[in-house]
Design a protein around this motif. Sequence first.
Motif, PDB file in Angstrom:
ATOM      1  N   SER A  40      10.498  33.799  41.351  1.00 18.96           N
ATOM      2  CA  SER A  40       9.469  33.994  40.340  1.00 18.96           C
ATOM      3  C   SER A  40       8.074  33.994  40.971  1.00 18.96           C
ATOM      4  N   ILE A  41       7.834  33.043  41.849  1.00 20.07           N
ATOM      5  CA  ILE A  41       6.532  32.956  42.533  1.00 20.07           C
ATOM      6  C   ILE A  41       6.286  34.219  43.363  1.00 20.07           C
ATOM      7  N   GLY A  43       7.586  37.188  42.909  1.00 15.71           N
ATOM      8  CA  GLY A  43       7.377  38.314  41.998  1.00 15.71           C
ATOM      9  C   GLY A  43       5.974  38.321  41.418  1.00 15.71           C
ATOM     10  N   ASN A  44       5.489  37.140  41.021  1.00 10.64           N
ATOM     11  CA  ASN A  44       4.124  37.050  40.494  1.00 10.64           C
ATOM     12  C   ASN A  44       3.093  37.445  41.538  1.00 10.64           C
ATOM     13  N   LEU A  45       3.257  36.975  42.756  1.00 12.51           N
ATOM     14  CA  LEU A  45       2.318  37.314  43.829  1.00 12.51           C
ATOM     15  C   LEU A  45       2.364  38.806  44.135  1.00 12.51           C
ATOM     16  N   GLY A  47       3.168  41.190  42.108  1.00 11.05           N
ATOM     17  CA  GLY A  47       2.513  41.880  41.000  1.00 11.05           C
ATOM     18  C   GLY A  47       1.001  41.828  41.109  1.00 11.05           C
ATOM     19  N   GLN A  48       0.460  40.680  41.497  1.00 14.07           N
ATOM     20  CA  GLN A  48      -0.983  40.557  41.664  1.00 14.07           C
ATOM     21  C   GLN A  48      -1.478  41.444  42.800  1.00 14.07           C
TER      22      GLN A  48
END
Length: 69
Positions: A40-41, A43-45, A47-48
């Motif tokens: 999850s971490i 994927g979030n990074l 995406g940013q």
Amino acid sequence: MTMDETIKRINELYHKSQAEGLTEEEKEEQRRLRQRYIDSIKGNLRGQLEHLSIQRPDGTIEKVRKKTT
């Protein structure tokens, strides 16, 4: 399971492991939850970073792209 619930469960398993130890099933659950959290971490990074632009000294703006090797 939401990410908050996942983190809560990871913490519960950690505290139990320190206090009394975990069963093999709990160790496997802990491993899976930790991997889910890490994914999850990442994927979030990712995406940013995909929405990031860099302004070069000459004034041009360039979108950040995945590095190709």
